[in-house]
Design an enzyme around this catalytic site. Structure first.
Site, PDB file in Angstrom:
ATOM      1  N   SER A 155       0.838  -1.200   0.000  1.00 18.65           N
ATOM      2  CA  SER A 155       0.000   0.000   0.000  1.00 18.65           C
ATOM      3  C   SER A 155       0.869   1.244   0.000  1.00 18.65           C
ATOM      4  O   SER A 155       1.948   1.260   0.608  1.00 18.65           O
ATOM      5  CB  SER A 155      -0.884   0.013   1.250  1.00 18.65           C
ATOM      6  OG  SER A 155      -1.502   1.276   1.395  1.00 18.65           O
ATOM      7  N   TYR A 168      -0.578  -0.403   9.968  1.00 13.77           N
ATOM      8  CA  TYR A 168      -0.803  -0.811   8.578  1.00 13.77           C
ATOM      9  C   TYR A 168       0.389  -0.420   7.689  1.00 13.77           C
ATOM     10  O   TYR A 168       0.846  -1.212   6.863  1.00 13.77           O
ATOM     11  CB  TYR A 168      -2.090  -0.134   8.110  1.00 13.77           C
ATOM     12  CG  TYR A 168      -2.554  -0.492   6.724  1.00 13.77           C
ATOM     13  CD1 TYR A 168      -3.102  -1.740   6.437  1.00 13.77           C
ATOM     14  CD2 TYR A 168      -2.474   0.445   5.687  1.00 13.77           C
ATOM     15  CE1 TYR A 168      -3.557  -2.045   5.163  1.00 13.77           C
ATOM     16  CE2 TYR A 168      -2.927   0.143   4.415  1.00 13.77           C
ATOM     17  CZ  TYR A 168      -3.468  -1.101   4.154  1.00 13.77           C
ATOM     18  OH  TYR A 168      -3.914  -1.401   2.885  1.00 13.77           O
ATOM     19  N   LYS A 172       2.666  -2.999   5.655  1.00 17.78           N
ATOM     20  CA  LYS A 172       2.674  -2.968   4.192  1.00 17.78           C
ATOM     21  C   LYS A 172       4.071  -2.712   3.636  1.00 17.78           C
ATOM     22  O   LYS A 172       4.422  -3.234   2.571  1.00 17.78           O
ATOM     23  CB  LYS A 172       1.679  -1.929   3.680  1.00 17.78           C
ATOM     24  CG  LYS A 172       0.216  -2.344   3.853  1.00 17.78           C
ATOM     25  CD  LYS A 172      -0.058  -3.729   3.273  1.00 17.78           C
ATOM     26  CE  LYS A 172      -1.478  -3.959   2.844  1.00 17.78           C
ATOM     27  NZ  LYS A 172      -1.718  -5.363   2.426  1.00 17.78           N
TER      28      LYS A 172
HETATM   29  P1  NAI Z   1     -11.643  -5.864   1.927  1.00 21.78           P
HETATM   30  O1  NAI Z   1     -11.840  -5.564   3.361  1.00 21.78           O
HETATM   31  O2  NAI Z   1     -12.788  -5.708   0.990  1.00 21.78           O
HETATM   32  O3  NAI Z   1     -11.090  -7.347   1.749  1.00 21.78           O
HETATM   33  C1  NAI Z   1     -10.207  -7.958   2.654  1.00 21.78           C
HETATM   34  C2  NAI Z   1     -10.695  -9.377   2.888  1.00 21.78           C
HETATM   35  O4  NAI Z   1      -9.747 -10.050   3.752  1.00 21.78           O
HETATM   36  C3  NAI Z   1     -12.044  -9.448   3.600  1.00 21.78           C
HETATM   37  O5  NAI Z   1     -12.971 -10.200   2.815  1.00 21.78           O
HETATM   38  C4  NAI Z   1     -11.737 -10.119   4.939  1.00 21.78           C
HETATM   39  O6  NAI Z   1     -12.767 -10.968   5.414  1.00 21.78           O
HETATM   40  C5  NAI Z   1     -10.472 -10.901   4.618  1.00 21.78           C
HETATM   41  N1  NAI Z   1      -9.671 -11.206   5.800  1.00 21.78           N
HETATM   42  C6  NAI Z   1      -9.382 -10.393   6.840  1.00 21.78           C
HETATM   43  N2  NAI Z   1      -8.647 -11.032   7.757  1.00 21.78           N
HETATM   44  C7  NAI Z   1      -8.433 -12.289   7.279  1.00 21.78           C
HETATM   45  C8  NAI Z   1      -7.710 -13.416   7.762  1.00 21.78           C
HETATM   46  N3  NAI Z   1      -7.075 -13.380   8.931  1.00 21.78           N
HETATM   47  N4  NAI Z   1      -7.682 -14.548   6.993  1.00 21.78           N
HETATM   48  C9  NAI Z   1      -8.331 -14.593   5.804  1.00 21.78           C
HETATM   49  N5  NAI Z   1      -9.043 -13.546   5.311  1.00 21.78           N
HETATM   50  C10 NAI Z   1      -9.081 -12.412   6.025  1.00 21.78           C
HETATM   51  O7  NAI Z   1     -10.403  -4.962   1.437  1.00 21.78           O
HETATM   52  P2  NAI Z   1      -9.746  -4.674  -0.004  1.00 21.78           P
HETATM   53  O8  NAI Z   1      -9.766  -3.219  -0.203  1.00 21.78           O
HETATM   54  O9  NAI Z   1     -10.305  -5.556  -1.041  1.00 21.78           O
HETATM   55  O10 NAI Z   1      -8.215  -5.063   0.305  1.00 21.78           O
HETATM   56  C11 NAI Z   1      -7.518  -6.138  -0.290  1.00 21.78           C
HETATM   57  C12 NAI Z   1      -6.025  -5.919  -0.078  1.00 21.78           C
HETATM   58  O11 NAI Z   1      -5.580  -4.750  -0.763  1.00 21.78           O
HETATM   59  C13 NAI Z   1      -5.630  -5.737   1.394  1.00 21.78           C
HETATM   60  O12 NAI Z   1      -4.397  -6.383   1.647  1.00 21.78           O
HETATM   61  C14 NAI Z   1      -5.451  -4.239   1.503  1.00 21.78           C
HETATM   62  O13 NAI Z   1      -4.576  -3.882   2.548  1.00 21.78           O
HETATM   63  C15 NAI Z   1      -4.881  -3.913   0.136  1.00 21.78           C
HETATM   64  N6  NAI Z   1      -5.045  -2.509  -0.230  1.00 21.78           N
HETATM   65  C16 NAI Z   1      -6.271  -2.010  -0.589  1.00 21.78           C
HETATM   66  C17 NAI Z   1      -6.388  -0.701  -0.968  1.00 21.78           C
HETATM   67  C18 NAI Z   1      -7.660  -0.157  -1.497  1.00 21.78           C
HETATM   68  O14 NAI Z   1      -7.632   0.947  -2.049  1.00 21.78           O
HETATM   69  N7  NAI Z   1      -8.770  -0.854  -1.365  1.00 21.78           N
HETATM   70  C19 NAI Z   1      -5.254   0.239  -0.902  1.00 21.78           C
HETATM   71  C20 NAI Z   1      -4.014  -0.383  -0.539  1.00 21.78           C
HETATM   72  C21 NAI Z   1      -3.940  -1.710  -0.210  1.00 21.78           C
END
Ligand code: NAI
Length: 307
Positions: A155, A168, A172
């Protein structure tokens, strides 16, 4: 022949957001996909088997006929034993494993001076430790088959900076170091490791505090960035087309793709007789100051609207 025909891929946190689009795009490209997700809240509280199963069902409904296959898994990435079980389940179901996507994530935002040890640990456990656990559990398979591909989510909160995200950001940026280390250590086994730093409107971004007018305006623009826009790069990296790409950090924001810099010496100063605190102030810092980085956040560097 589809780009990922015959490949077995594991995507963590694939029950929603960016991970769901990864799983769907990879299945559309011909891969079998293990859809891992504990179905937790943005803060990592509670669990629900529904999201992972729903995505697996959707894949089997849409692509099952063409040979793609998905299974759901609800083990947490945040513990060594359960992370091993994610990899074991994929290998048992598909007979092989070709790609690991470390995507699962949570947020516990708080200004550093108020951040609790629990908030620190929870985020480090899911992002940094979880990425290590899942990657490490897959490493013996990748090593013995002399191929494999890791895609980790980093990130700009870590690569550049952001307010209220010490846990975070540290996790990251740690993942960027982990990915580079894997790329170096496993190059001789033809195993690749890259990072994607996404910008996408997901429920995670929806948790950004919007107190000021400035913050509200920024979040409105973020809504235009679709989670599905991140997937094509992940599919490319996972495929044979990406075979010579490793050790890199990419960012994706709507229709823009960026290659991010990696730290290198910027300027140097030298004094043959060595340094004292006084000469460091008068000479070294005076010379280097012009090149200091400002205290910028991600939004200061990505200062134009998503395209
Ligand atoms: P999101 O919250 O929609 O998806 C994350 C998923 O991870 C959720 O479905 C959650 O249930 C699951 N999760 C959480 N803890 C878990 C665990 N211990 N074991 C298995 N699953 C688990 O978030 P999003 O935005 O789709 O994020 C995906 C990735 O992208 C993350 O690593 C986030 O840090 C990264 N990211 C996202 C950004 C954005 O703009 N959305 C920006 C920078 C990074």
């Amino acid at each position: 022949m589809k780009l990922l025909e015959g490949k077995a891929i594991l995507v963590t946190g694939a029950g929603g957001g960016i991970g769901r689009d990864f799983a769907l795009a990879m299945a559309a490209a011909g891969a079998s996909v293990l859809v891992n997700d504990i179905g937790t809240s943005v803060k990592g509280e509670g669990s629900d088997a529904g999201p992972a199963q729903k995505v697996a069902d959707e894949i089997n409904d849409r692509f099952g006929g063409s040979g793609a296959r998905a299974i759901a898994n609800t083990d947490s990435v945040a513990h060594w034993e359960s992370a091993n079980n994610i990899v074991k389940t994929a290998v048992e179901a598909f007979g092989r494993l070709d790609v690991v996507v470390n995507n699962a994530g949570i947020l516990r935002d708080r200004f550093f001076f108020n951040m609790s040890v629990e908030e620190w640990r929870a985020v480090i456990d899911v992002h940094l430790n979880g990425s290590f656990y899942v990657a490490r559990a897959a490493a013996p398979h990748f090593k013995s088959q002399e191929s494999g591909c890791y895609i980790h989510m980093t990130s700009t909160s870590g690569l550049v900076g952001n307010l209220g995200q010490a846990n975070y950001s540290a996790a990251k940026l740690g993942i960027a170091g982990l990915s580079k280390s894997i790329a170096l250590d496993m190059a001789k086994y033809h195993v690749r490791s890259n990072c994607i730093s996404p910008f996408a409107w997901s429920r995670m971004i929806g948790s950004i505090p919007t107190e000021t007018e400035d913050q509200k305006a920024r979040v409105e623009k973020l809504k235009a960035m679709e989670t599905a826009k991140i997937a094509p790069l992940a599919v490319f990296l996972a495929s044979e087309e990406g075979r010579d790409v490793t050790g890199q950090i990419f960012a994706v924001r709507a229709n823009e793709i960026f290659l991010m810099s990696q730290s290198r010496p910027l300027r140097s100063v030298h004094r043959a007789e060595g340094w004292t605190p006084e000469t460091i102030g008068a000479h070294a810092i005076a010379a280097l100051r012009a090149h200091f980085y400002p205290l910028e956040r991600s939004q200061d560097v990505f200062s134009w609207d998503p395209l």
